[in-house]
Scaffold this motif. Structure first.
Motif, PDB file in Angstrom:
ATOM      1  N   ASN A 460     -10.356 -67.105  24.329  1.00  0.00           N
ATOM      2  CA  ASN A 460     -10.765 -65.840  23.992  1.00  0.00           C
ATOM      3  C   ASN A 460      -9.693 -64.916  23.920  1.00  0.00           C
ATOM      4  OD1 ASN A 460     -13.858 -65.221  24.183  1.00  0.00           O
ATOM      5  ND2 ASN A 460     -13.571 -66.463  25.818  1.00  0.00           N
ATOM      6  N   THR A 461      -8.319 -65.435  24.138  1.00  0.00           N
ATOM      7  CA  THR A 461      -7.236 -64.448  23.642  1.00  0.00           C
ATOM      8  C   THR A 461      -6.906 -64.128  22.426  1.00  0.00           C
ATOM      9  OG1 THR A 461      -5.845 -66.331  24.127  1.00  0.00           O
ATOM     10  CG2 THR A 461      -6.145 -65.316  25.910  1.00  0.00           C
ATOM     11  N   ASN A 481      -8.563 -58.678  22.742  1.00  0.00           N
ATOM     12  CA  ASN A 481      -8.575 -57.517  23.354  1.00  0.00           C
ATOM     13  C   ASN A 481      -7.252 -57.435  24.331  1.00  0.00           C
ATOM     14  OD1 ASN A 481      -8.903 -55.903  26.221  1.00  0.00           O
ATOM     15  ND2 ASN A 481     -10.471 -55.246  25.061  1.00  0.00           N
ATOM     16  N   LYS A 482      -6.182 -56.811  24.333  1.00  0.00           N
ATOM     17  CA  LYS A 482      -5.029 -56.442  25.014  1.00  0.00           C
ATOM     18  C   LYS A 482      -5.146 -56.594  26.526  1.00  0.00           C
ATOM     19  CE  LYS A 482      -2.249 -56.456  21.277  1.00  0.00           C
ATOM     20  NZ  LYS A 482      -2.927 -57.599  20.482  1.00  0.00           N
ATOM     21  N   GLU A 483      -6.230 -55.867  26.982  1.00  0.00           N
ATOM     22  CA  GLU A 483      -6.430 -55.982  28.467  1.00  0.00           C
ATOM     23  C   GLU A 483      -6.691 -57.265  29.181  1.00  0.00           C
ATOM     24  OE1 GLU A 483      -6.083 -53.511  30.904  1.00  0.00           O
ATOM     25  OE2 GLU A 483      -4.856 -52.864  29.538  1.00  0.00           O
ATOM     26  N   PHE A 484      -7.699 -57.979  28.172  1.00  0.00           N
ATOM     27  CA  PHE A 484      -8.228 -59.289  28.711  1.00  0.00           C
ATOM     28  C   PHE A 484      -7.033 -60.069  28.597  1.00  0.00           C
ATOM     29  CE2 PHE A 484      -9.831 -63.333  27.569  1.00  0.00           C
ATOM     30  CZ  PHE A 484     -10.979 -63.577  28.298  1.00  0.00           C
ATOM     31  N   ALA A 507     -11.550 -60.119  33.966  1.00  0.00           N
ATOM     32  CA  ALA A 507     -11.393 -60.678  32.763  1.00  0.00           C
ATOM     33  C   ALA A 507     -12.843 -60.716  32.158  1.00  0.00           C
ATOM     34  CB  ALA A 507     -10.662 -62.037  32.461  1.00  0.00           C
ATOM     35  N   LEU A 508     -13.673 -61.308  33.123  1.00  0.00           N
ATOM     36  CA  LEU A 508     -14.938 -61.695  32.401  1.00  0.00           C
ATOM     37  C   LEU A 508     -15.837 -60.315  32.388  1.00  0.00           C
ATOM     38  CD1 LEU A 508     -16.067 -64.906  34.236  1.00  0.00           C
ATOM     39  CD2 LEU A 508     -15.400 -64.462  31.849  1.00  0.00           C
ATOM     40  N   ALA A 509     -15.585 -59.414  33.157  1.00  0.00           N
ATOM     41  CA  ALA A 509     -16.118 -58.265  33.185  1.00  0.00           C
ATOM     42  C   ALA A 509     -15.859 -57.397  31.880  1.00  0.00           C
ATOM     43  CB  ALA A 509     -15.880 -57.230  34.330  1.00  0.00           C
ATOM     44  N   ILE A 510     -14.573 -57.244  31.532  1.00  0.00           N
ATOM     45  CA  ILE A 510     -14.095 -56.789  30.332  1.00  0.00           C
ATOM     46  C   ILE A 510     -14.798 -57.543  29.051  1.00  0.00           C
ATOM     47  CG2 ILE A 510     -12.028 -56.581  28.417  1.00  0.00           C
ATOM     48  CD1 ILE A 510     -10.389 -56.069  30.947  1.00  0.00           C
ATOM     49  N   HIS A 511     -14.963 -58.902  28.903  1.00  0.00           N
ATOM     50  CA  HIS A 511     -15.607 -59.397  28.080  1.00  0.00           C
ATOM     51  C   HIS A 511     -17.050 -59.246  27.837  1.00  0.00           C
ATOM     52  CE1 HIS A 511     -17.839 -62.868  26.256  1.00  0.00           C
ATOM     53  NE2 HIS A 511     -16.748 -63.012  25.529  1.00  0.00           N
ATOM     54  N   TYR A 512     -17.554 -58.951  29.039  1.00  0.00           N
ATOM     55  CA  TYR A 512     -19.122 -58.511  29.300  1.00  0.00           C
ATOM     56  C   TYR A 512     -18.982 -57.124  28.316  1.00  0.00           C
ATOM     57  CZ  TYR A 512     -23.651 -58.142  30.986  1.00  0.00           C
ATOM     58  OH  TYR A 512     -25.176 -58.021  31.099  1.00  0.00           O
ATOM     59  N   GLU A 513     -18.505 -56.333  28.839  1.00  0.00           N
ATOM     60  CA  GLU A 513     -18.408 -54.904  28.605  1.00  0.00           C
ATOM     61  C   GLU A 513     -18.260 -54.913  27.025  1.00  0.00           C
ATOM     62  OE1 GLU A 513     -17.799 -50.709  28.016  1.00  0.00           O
ATOM     63  OE2 GLU A 513     -16.206 -52.158  28.017  1.00  0.00           O
ATOM     64  N   GLU A 514     -17.200 -55.457  26.458  1.00  0.00           N
ATOM     65  CA  GLU A 514     -16.863 -55.376  25.023  1.00  0.00           C
ATOM     66  C   GLU A 514     -17.969 -56.138  24.176  1.00  0.00           C
ATOM     67  OE1 GLU A 514     -13.899 -54.632  22.844  1.00  0.00           O
ATOM     68  OE2 GLU A 514     -13.445 -53.263  24.556  1.00  0.00           O
ATOM     69  N   ALA A 515     -18.693 -57.002  24.871  1.00  0.00           N
ATOM     70  CA  ALA A 515     -19.757 -57.676  24.102  1.00  0.00           C
ATOM     71  C   ALA A 515     -19.323 -58.449  22.966  1.00  0.00           C
ATOM     72  CB  ALA A 515     -21.063 -56.892  23.956  1.00  0.00           C
ATOM     73  N   PRO A 516     -18.403 -59.347  22.804  1.00  0.00           N
ATOM     74  CA  PRO A 516     -18.305 -60.046  21.470  1.00  0.00           C
ATOM     75  C   PRO A 516     -19.199 -61.061  21.508  1.00  0.00           C
ATOM     76  CG  PRO A 516     -16.537 -60.550  23.191  1.00  0.00           C
ATOM     77  CD  PRO A 516     -17.147 -59.399  23.647  1.00  0.00           C
ATOM     78  N   SER A 517     -19.847 -61.544  22.675  1.00  0.00           N
ATOM     79  CA  SER A 517     -20.781 -62.435  22.582  1.00  0.00           C
ATOM     80  C   SER A 517     -21.863 -61.927  23.850  1.00  0.00           C
ATOM     81  CB  SER A 517     -20.564 -63.896  22.919  1.00  0.00           C
ATOM     82  OG  SER A 517     -19.847 -63.916  23.948  1.00  0.00           O
ATOM     83  N   VAL A 518     -23.006 -62.327  23.409  1.00  0.00           N
ATOM     84  CA  VAL A 518     -24.289 -62.315  24.582  1.00  0.00           C
ATOM     85  C   VAL A 518     -24.672 -63.692  25.178  1.00  0.00           C
ATOM     86  CG1 VAL A 518     -26.449 -61.409  25.142  1.00  0.00           C
ATOM     87  CG2 VAL A 518     -24.966 -60.147  23.432  1.00  0.00           C
ATOM     88  N   THR A 519     -24.185 -63.942  26.364  1.00  0.00           N
ATOM     89  CA  THR A 519     -24.700 -65.234  26.967  1.00  0.00           C
ATOM     90  C   THR A 519     -26.108 -65.041  27.324  1.00  0.00           C
ATOM     91  OG1 THR A 519     -22.391 -65.291  27.706  1.00  0.00           O
ATOM     92  CG2 THR A 519     -24.251 -66.688  28.601  1.00  0.00           C
TER      93      THR A 519
END
Lengths: 605, 399
Positions: A460-461, A481-484, A507-519
């Motif tokens: 995911n980087t 995402n640079k933060e991630f 890291a997972l929280a950033i991915h969740y908030e940015e929502a490049p995918s919906v699990t």
């Protein structure tokens, strides 16, 4: 035309039918009928499979069935336990690292033996790892696992030292099958060695023989360091389709099947002597949203909709999906509720469901988000911006029913919030080609996750993004995402487990908030076994997990035959009689026909 | 584009009660694009004028004049000329198949290497290594040249999945397929022809109606569906017969127990295969016998005092067999390809299963190999049909 000859035709037909009926009546009742003759020993676990096999060479084979077999054939330096997949002892009894996680030192258990009785030492481990580091053809399957290795040495028989190029927190001794040097060093071209008969290894079972598309036979290893398994033999039998596998477990031709669909699973609920296991799996399914894919240099490519570059639109899509209804209706409840891409079977790493970032199904919120993003409802209810309509393409695999049902549910839900969703169902190959080229808006995705989250986080980087030809990257969602990335790097070298867990959560929280995918959900692995023949299967995780496709050898190693089982008769079952009857009918029929010809030639009516 | 999961006999269905317009001239499509030489109406496809195509339900021999004229130049063609012409046609088809076999599968979407690497931790270096191992890093034209040279030298390349030469694999898997299809073919032909002649002889009797309609019902049923139903009833529920495979692992196939075991495993797949194809033979036999039944020579035969049975057996049936034999030949090739579905249902370790696996891969060399072999079988069968027909029917020879 005479009634006489007509009668004769019918007589022959009837004779055939009668013979068949007779054969049928010889059959004992199904409950006692041994379909195939009883297995040579009561202690053979027969498993249905339909997997690709190129070879049983752990350096080159990357297909699912061989990879799972290696876990039974070869012990790793460290194993992943049955309870929750955490690192536990394998060939090594203990291990430690220097202060930064660059040099890993392992203590090898003394007095271990290979299945052929030769001693197993640290030299075997070092030799195996060095093969993969030095020779390209030996790195085909697991090269990525040793990419970060600088050197591997065995200072003495009981110690292995791995020096890494860069520090890492993930134990580098996982998932690499260690092979016996005394066997493999004598092989002429080890990269082409098939290793498909009488393997020598350290795991609980050793490969005895393999016949392509027919069977794989494994025998228990008496020298396994945890002790000889209770089973004598595991026999994989080839079944091309899962419906045939379901019938085979009903008839008792196989003792274990896995990978059932919810419908097949439900259909087996009433079957005699069949125990079902609805095991929590280590996969996730979700919807990958095109966040504006770009290559590693940041150059955009593909045909993704402009709107999806705005994370508000992606968040609105999540808020517009009733994931719980999907899980219950589409997956018929055979799945766990999901948060992010690390499944719940890894409780140490999965994004906690009480994390503040998590937001559920909320149509009003979805509409607000779209309004904020500047997409206003048009006259037909579909949102517009600068004269462009919010029309999105959803790629699905036409062969997978769950994907098709998901698309059916999604269309009206998206319409409710003002998005016109088009389901483009196609074949898996087209889907994979289009997604690598960025020619999509959304697609239905899924991955299997290993116990350590490092790999899945790494894809995911930003650096994992492919180029426009689709080469070089295996990015999960084409997201950057640079933060991630910073958090990924930090957890990658954090040796303190508690601190590392915290970084992964962030890291997972950033991915969740940015929502490049919906699990959407974590699908369960649906399995069945013959409880009249075997019990004591071990699940991973032990509480509610799956038996097959584990990261480890727990599933079958503990299996015991059910004691006091009536030995099935060694005689022929109904099938045998039917076979004989069929042969007899052919012979008699042929003879009868010849006779009738002779008779008829001097027939006068 | 048909795939092996495509029902093998959906290509041509006989019109109810008559022989099909074009009985069995579109052999089962081999997996892949339908390039099985499907003869067009006579005169439009010089490479493959199939005698069978000239016989519709009214296709008595004189309807074959068009084909005959084309095959026999007015100068009076010798057998050698006829044979060479047919051989040339077959060779042309074969060349087309070989070229198509390469490009058709390369046009498939998706990248075999990426598909293999899907969901696996793989570095770009590993993926590049795989590409070069499979020879996919070379330009397409070079790959094509290698493939052509390979075919000429009998080397069909190496399978990605099995890591073995494709020729060796096909040789290995041909045996089980031949066992299955030959058994099914013999039973289907004998059953179809036998029922067909009785049906025709007793046109519109109860027997005729029953036999014809039953065979047509089976013909219309999808093979995989019938196979699965049989599997469920006889394998799962009654547990009389095995649910898949060719032999129970661990048995010696040449021992008595082994042979019985193979026969047991054969029953269900053979029954499925026979059930869906025997209608073609029944219908062809019935139609051609009906043609003959109105002929004058039968009246003569009856006048000589022969019994009905003798009239049928000695006079009508041999003549009716002419078009039938051709169709049988054309269908034999199709049967082998038709085994794909049945093998997939019953886990039969044959060529069909191999093709099925190759498509799942996608294992390009193996797909090319099976495609070329299946097509070759069908082309050879077509050629054989042409030649046999010429020997059987003196009218084609202009005797």
């Amino acid at each position: 035309m005479t009634s006489h000859s007509m009668r004769r035709g019918w007589q022959r037909c009837l004779a055939g039918v009668a013979a068949l009926a007779l054969a049928g009546s010889m059959a004992t009742s199904p409950a006692q009928a041994a379909t195939s003759e009883a297995p040579a020993s009561e202690n053979v676990l027969r498993i249905a499979t339909d997997g690709f096999i190129d070879s049983f060479n752990p350096f080159t084979s990357f297909y699912l069935v061989p990879t799972n077999t290696f876990r039974y054939m070869y012990e790793n330096l460290v194993a992943n336990d049955a309870e929750d997949g955490s690192v536990t002892e394998g060939l090594a009894t203990e291990w430690n690292t220097d202060s930064e996680g660059k040099v890993w030192t392992y203590t090898i258990r003394p007095d271990m033996k290979w299945s052929d009785g030769e001693p197993l030492t640290a030299d075997d481990v070092a030799w195996t790892y060095n093969q993969m580091m030095e020779k390209e053809e030996m790195a085909v399957a697991n090269g990525s696992l040793v990419e970060n290795f600088d050197k591997v040495e065995a200072p003495d028989e009981g110690t292995v030292r791995i020096t890494l190029k860069k520090p890492q927190a993930n134990n580098p001794g996982q998932e690499i099958p260690v092979v016996p040097e005394h066997v493999w060093s004598k092989v002429d071209k080890p990269g082409e060695f098939k290793n498909d008969e009488k393997s020598v290894g350290s795991g609980p079972f050793q490969l005895e023989s393999y016949e392509a598309n027919k069977s794989i036979i494994l025998k228990a290893n008496p020298n396994f360091w945890r002790g000889k398994p209770k089973l004598d033999e595991i026999q994989y039998r080839y079944y091309t389709n899962s419906d045939a596998q379901v019938q085979a477990i009903r008839s008792g031709e196989v003792d274990f099947i896995t990978g059932l669909t919810p419908d097949q699973f439900t259909a087996l609920e009433g079957a005699d002597n069949v125990e079902l296991n609805d095991g929590n799996g280590r996969r996730f399914n979700g919807i990958s949203i095109n966040p504006g894919v770009a290559d590693a240099e940041g150059k955009e490519f593909g045909t993704g909709h402009e709107a999806l570059k705005d994370k508000k639109v992606r968040q609105a899509i999540r808020a517009g999906i009733d994931a719980e209804t999907l899980r219950k209706q589409v997956m018929q409840d055979y799945a766990q509720p999901a948060t992010s891409f690390i499944p719940a079977v890894y409780p140490n790493w999965a994004l906690k469901s009480d994390n503040s970032v998590i937001s559920g199904f909320d149509v009003d919120r979805a509409k607000r988000l779209l309004d904020d993003a500047g997409w206003k409802e048009g006259s037909d209810g579909i949102r517009e911006k600068d004269g462009e309509k919010l029309q999105l393409r959803f790629l699905t695999d036409a062969d997978i029913p769950t994907e098709q049902s998901t698309a059916k549910f999604l269309k009206p839900w998206m319409k409710d919030i003002g998005i016109d969703l088009k389901n483009e169902s196609t074949d898996a190959d087209t889907e994979s080609e289009r997604t690598t080229k960025g020619d999509y808006d959304m697609y239905f995705s899924g991955w299997s996750i290993n116990p350590d989250p490092d790999y899945q986080l790494s894809i995911n980087t930003c650096g994992q993004r492919p180029d426009a030809e689709g080469n070089g990257g295996t990015s999960q969602d084409g997201w950057c995402n640079k933060e991630f990335d910073k958090l990924y790097q930090a957890q990658h070298v954090e040796l303190d487990q508690a601190k590392r867990q915290d970084l992964v959560q962030k890291a997972l929280a950033i991915h969740y908030e940015e929502a490049p995918s919906v699990t959407l959900w974590y699908p369960n692995q649906l399995e069945a076994y013959r409880s009249d023949r075997f019990d004591n299967f071990t699940k991973q995780p032990t509480d509610g997990g799956a038996i097959a496709n584990q990261v480890g050898y727990w599933g079958y190693t503990s299996v015991e035959p059910v004691s006091g089982e009536e030995a099935t008769s060694g005689g022929m079952g109904a099938g045998g009689w039917i076979g004989i009857a069929a042969a007899v009918i052919v012979v008699l029929g042929g003879g009868g026909w010849l006779l009738s010809r002779r008779k008829k030639s001097d027939d006068r009516e | 584009m048909s795939t092996p999961t495509h029902d093998p006999h959906s290509g041509d269905r006989p019109a109810r009660g008559t022989a099909s317009e074009n009985p069995g001239t579109s052999p089962t499509n081999p997996p892949g694009p339908a390039t099985g030489p499907t003869p067009a109406p006579p005169g439009t496809d010089p490479t493959n004028p199939s005698p069978a195509s000239a016989r519709g339900s009214a296709g008595a021999a004189h309807a074959n004049t068009a084909a005959a004229d084309m095959d026999e130049p007015p100068t009076g063609g010798s057998f050698a000329r006829y044979f060479l012409r047919k051989l040339g046609g077959a060779a042309t088809s074969m060349v087309l198949v070989i070229v198509l076999g390469f490009f058709a599968f390369r046009m498939l979407p998706g990248d075999p290497v990426l598909k293999i690497a899907k969901e696996r931790p793989m570095s770009p270096a590993q993926i590049a290594e795989l590409r070069s191992q499979y020879g996919l890093d070379k330009p397409v034209i070079v790959q094509f040249w290698d493939y052509l040279v390979g075919i000429v030298t009998g080397d069909l390349g190496e399978s990605y999945v099995y890591r073995k030469s494709v020729s060796a694999l096909i040789g290995e898997y041909l045996g089980p397929t031949l066992l299955l299809t030959a058994t099914a073919a013999v039973i289907a032909i004998v059953l179809g022809l036998w029922l067909g002649q009785i049906s025709a002889w007793r046109r519109n009797s109860l027997f005729d109606k029953l036999a014809s309609s039953t065979s047509l019902i089976f013909w219309s049923v999808p093979t995989f569906w019938l196979g699965l139903i049989l599997l469920m009833i006889f394998g799962g529920t009654l547990q009389w017969l095995p649910t898949g495979g060719m032999i129970t692992p661990g048995l010696d196939p040449w021992s008595f127990a082994g042979i019985i075991d193979v026969v047991k495993h054969l029953i269900l797949p053979v029954v499925s295969l026979v059930a869906v194809v025997y209608a073609q033979f029944l219908m062809i036999m019935r139609a051609s016998l009906l043609e003959e039944m109105s002929e004058d020579y039968l009246t003569t035969a009856r006048a000589k005092g022969l019994t009905e049975d003798e009239v049928r057996r000695r006079h009508a049936v041999p003549n009716a067999l002419l078009p039938t034999v051709t169709v049988v030949f054309l269908h034999l090739g199709g049967l082998i390809a038709g085994a794909v579905t049945v093998e997939a249902v019953f886990s039969w370790p044959g060529l069909g299963k191999l093709t099925f696996e190759a498509i799942r891969g996608p294992d390009l060399p193996l797909l090319q190999g099976t495609f070329v072999v299946f097509s070759a079988i069908i082309i050879v069968m077509n050629l054989a049909a042409d030649i046999v027909y010429r020997f059987l029917d003196p009218r084609v020879r202009r005797a």
